[in-house]
Structure formats: structure tokens, C-alpha cells
Design a protein around this motif. Structure first.
Motif, PDB file in Angstrom:
ATOM      1  N   VAL A  57       0.858  -1.176   0.000  1.00  8.56           N
ATOM      2  CA  VAL A  57       0.000   0.000   0.000  1.00  8.56           C
ATOM      3  C   VAL A  57       0.899   1.232   0.000  1.00  8.56           C
ATOM      4  N   PRO A  58       0.464   2.303  -0.654  1.00  7.80           N
ATOM      5  CA  PRO A  58       1.343   3.462  -0.828  1.00  7.80           C
ATOM      6  C   PRO A  58       1.642   4.236   0.451  1.00  7.80           C
ATOM      7  N   ASP A  59       0.724   4.182   1.425  1.00  8.32           N
ATOM      8  CA  ASP A  59       0.934   4.921   2.670  1.00  8.32           C
ATOM      9  C   ASP A  59      -0.085   4.455   3.710  1.00  8.32           C
ATOM     10  N   GLN A  60      -0.005   5.035   4.907  1.00  7.23           N
ATOM     11  CA  GLN A  60      -0.897   4.637   5.990  1.00  7.23           C
ATOM     12  C   GLN A  60      -2.357   4.980   5.694  1.00  7.23           C
ATOM     13  N   ALA A  61      -2.604   6.046   4.946  1.00  7.60           N
ATOM     14  CA  ALA A  61      -3.983   6.407   4.599  1.00  7.60           C
ATOM     15  C   ALA A  61      -4.617   5.310   3.740  1.00  7.60           C
ATOM     16  N   ALA A  62      -3.854   4.767   2.795  1.00  3.82           N
ATOM     17  CA  ALA A  62      -4.361   3.679   1.953  1.00  3.82           C
ATOM     18  C   ALA A  62      -4.589   2.415   2.784  1.00  3.82           C
ATOM     19  N   LEU A  63      -3.695   2.161   3.741  1.00  4.25           N
ATOM     20  CA  LEU A  63      -3.876   1.014   4.635  1.00  4.25           C
ATOM     21  C   LEU A  63      -5.173   1.166   5.428  1.00  4.25           C
ATOM     22  N   PHE A  64      -5.414   2.366   5.922  1.00  2.00           N
ATOM     23  CA  PHE A  64      -6.652   2.629   6.652  1.00  2.00           C
ATOM     24  C   PHE A  64      -7.863   2.377   5.755  1.00  2.00           C
ATOM     25  N   GLY A  65      -7.772   2.756   4.482  1.00  2.44           N
ATOM     26  CA  GLY A  65      -8.860   2.526   3.546  1.00  2.44           C
ATOM     27  C   GLY A  65      -9.163   1.053   3.362  1.00  2.44           C
ATOM     28  N   VAL A  66      -8.113   0.233   3.303  1.00  2.00           N
ATOM     29  CA  VAL A  66      -8.301  -1.221   3.174  1.00  2.00           C
ATOM     30  C   VAL A  66      -8.979  -1.768   4.428  1.00  2.00           C
ATOM     31  N   VAL A  67      -8.472  -1.382   5.594  1.00  4.89           N
ATOM     32  CA  VAL A  67      -9.045  -1.868   6.850  1.00  4.89           C
ATOM     33  C   VAL A  67     -10.500  -1.402   6.993  1.00  4.89           C
ATOM     34  N   LYS A  68     -10.785  -0.184   6.601  1.00  7.36           N
ATOM     35  CA  LYS A  68     -12.158   0.345   6.667  1.00  7.36           C
ATOM     36  C   LYS A  68     -13.092  -0.436   5.739  1.00  7.36           C
ATOM     37  N   ALA A  69     -12.604  -0.789   4.546  1.00  5.97           N
ATOM     38  CA  ALA A  69     -13.423  -1.577   3.614  1.00  5.97           C
ATOM     39  C   ALA A  69     -13.738  -2.949   4.211  1.00  5.97           C
ATOM     40  N   LEU A  70     -12.769  -3.558   4.866  1.00  7.69           N
ATOM     41  CA  LEU A  70     -12.997  -4.863   5.504  1.00  7.69           C
ATOM     42  C   LEU A  70     -14.006  -4.726   6.643  1.00  7.69           C
ATOM     43  N   TYR A  71     -13.913  -3.635   7.387  1.00 11.10           N
ATOM     44  CA  TYR A  71     -14.866  -3.354   8.459  1.00 11.10           C
ATOM     45  C   TYR A  71     -16.279  -3.193   7.883  1.00 11.10           C
ATOM     46  N   ASP A  72     -16.379  -2.443   6.785  1.00 11.61           N
ATOM     47  CA  ASP A  72     -17.685  -2.225   6.154  1.00 11.61           C
ATOM     48  C   ASP A  72     -18.304  -3.526   5.644  1.00 11.61           C
ATOM     49  N   LEU A  73     -17.459  -4.523   5.351  1.00 12.18           N
ATOM     50  CA  LEU A  73     -17.937  -5.834   4.909  1.00 12.18           C
ATOM     51  C   LEU A  73     -18.258  -6.749   6.093  1.00 12.18           C
ATOM     52  N   HIS A  74     -18.129  -6.221   7.312  1.00 16.86           N
ATOM     53  CA  HIS A  74     -18.408  -6.956   8.553  1.00 16.86           C
ATOM     54  C   HIS A  74     -17.499  -8.163   8.737  1.00 16.86           C
ATOM     55  N   LEU A  75     -16.236  -8.016   8.316  1.00 12.57           N
ATOM     56  CA  LEU A  75     -15.256  -9.066   8.535  1.00 12.57           C
ATOM     57  C   LEU A  75     -14.463  -8.736   9.796  1.00 12.57           C
ATOM     58  N   THR A  76     -14.296  -9.717  10.670  1.00 10.96           N
ATOM     59  CA  THR A  76     -13.588  -9.504  11.932  1.00 10.96           C
ATOM     60  C   THR A  76     -12.089  -9.451  11.677  1.00 10.96           C
ATOM     61  N   LEU A  77     -11.463  -8.363  12.069  1.00 10.32           N
ATOM     62  CA  LEU A  77     -10.035  -8.174  11.901  1.00 10.32           C
ATOM     63  C   LEU A  77      -9.287  -9.016  12.916  1.00 10.32           C
ATOM     64  N   LEU A  78      -8.402  -9.902  12.440  1.00 13.55           N
ATOM     65  CA  LEU A  78      -7.606 -10.747  13.326  1.00 13.55           C
ATOM     66  C   LEU A  78      -6.201 -10.166  13.538  1.00 13.55           C
ATOM     67  N   SER A  79      -5.603  -9.632  12.464  1.00 10.04           N
ATOM     68  CA  SER A  79      -4.258  -9.062  12.600  1.00 10.04           C
ATOM     69  C   SER A  79      -3.909  -8.187  11.410  1.00 10.04           C
ATOM     70  N   VAL A  80      -3.011  -7.225  11.665  1.00  9.14           N
ATOM     71  CA  VAL A  80      -2.411  -6.394  10.631  1.00  9.14           C
ATOM     72  C   VAL A  80      -0.925  -6.389  10.942  1.00  9.14           C
ATOM     73  N   GLU A  81      -0.122  -6.795   9.969  1.00  8.63           N
ATOM     74  CA  GLU A  81       1.314  -6.897  10.200  1.00  8.63           C
ATOM     75  C   GLU A  81       2.077  -6.254   9.061  1.00  8.63           C
ATOM     76  N   MET A  82       3.004  -5.364   9.396  1.00  8.26           N
ATOM     77  CA  MET A  82       3.874  -4.779   8.379  1.00  8.26           C
ATOM     78  C   MET A  82       5.011  -5.762   8.131  1.00  8.26           C
ATOM     79  N   LEU A  83       5.118  -6.206   6.881  1.00  7.94           N
ATOM     80  CA  LEU A  83       6.168  -7.153   6.520  1.00  7.94           C
ATOM     81  C   LEU A  83       7.440  -6.428   6.081  1.00  7.94           C
ATOM     82  N   GLU A  84       7.241  -5.299   5.442  1.00  2.27           N
ATOM     83  CA  GLU A  84       8.385  -4.526   4.922  1.00  2.27           C
ATOM     84  C   GLU A  84       7.964  -3.074   4.796  1.00  2.27           C
ATOM     85  N   GLY A  85       8.792  -2.174   5.291  1.00  3.83           N
ATOM     86  CA  GLY A  85       8.488  -0.751   5.221  1.00  3.83           C
ATOM     87  C   GLY A  85       9.366  -0.048   4.220  1.00  3.83           C
TER      88      GLY A  85
END
Length: 86
Positions: A57-85
Motif C-alpha cells: 500500500v502506498p501509505d498509511q492512509a491507503a492502509l486505513f482505507g483497506v481496513v475500513k473496507a474490511l470493516y464495512d464488509l463486517h469481517l472480523t479483523l484478526l491481525s495487521v502486520e507490516m512485513l516490509e516498510g
């Protein structure tokens, strides 16, 4: 406040590669709407279907957008891990 000597410094405005795990099924066709992340779902006997998304993802704002979309789909978030910065 304690100071951590070995703490890594990550920037909010840099790209990063992330792995996000959610409980539930998400079809691969959602990839384009979720920053092009690769989507894979496997059945886990103790949790049922668990979907893993991996990608850049290009930045933290885009990451937030992905997480928000998953939330809107009512999927339970289990983990978010940065593999490489960036």
C-alpha cells in the motif's frame, strides 16, 4: 515514559507491504478494490474461514482505507502486520 532503544521508525507517508488477516470469506475479485492485495482464504478448524490479504500500500492512509473496507464488509479483523516498510 520509557524510551525503546531498538524501536524502528516507520513513516506514515511511505509505502509498505502488509499482511492482514480477517475471519470470514472474501472472494479474490475484491483485490482491485483493496489496493490490489492478493487474497487467499483457507478453512481453519478452530476459526472457520480465515482470509489473508498481502500486498503493498502506498501509505498509511491507503492502509486505513483497506481496513475500513474490511470493516464495512463486517469481517472480523484478526491481525495487521507490516512485513516490509519503505
Amino acid at each position: 515514559m520509557e524510551k525503546f532503544e531498538h524501536q524502528k521508525c516507520f513513516s506514515f507517508d511511505r509505502p509498505g507491504i502488509y499482511r492482514i488477516c480477517v475471519q470470514g470469506f472474501l472472494h479474490e475479485s475484491w483485490s482491485e478494490r483493496l489496493s490490489g492485495m492478493r487474497i487467499r482464504t483457507e478453512n481453519q478448524s478452530d476459526k472457520g474461514p480465515v482470509t489473508t490479504l498481502v500486498g503493498s500500500v502506498p501509505d498509511q492512509a491507503a492502509l486505513f482505507g483497506v481496513v475500513k473496507a474490511l470493516y464495512d464488509l463486517h469481517l472480523t479483523l484478526l491481525s495487521v502486520e507490516m512485513l516490509e516498510g519503505g
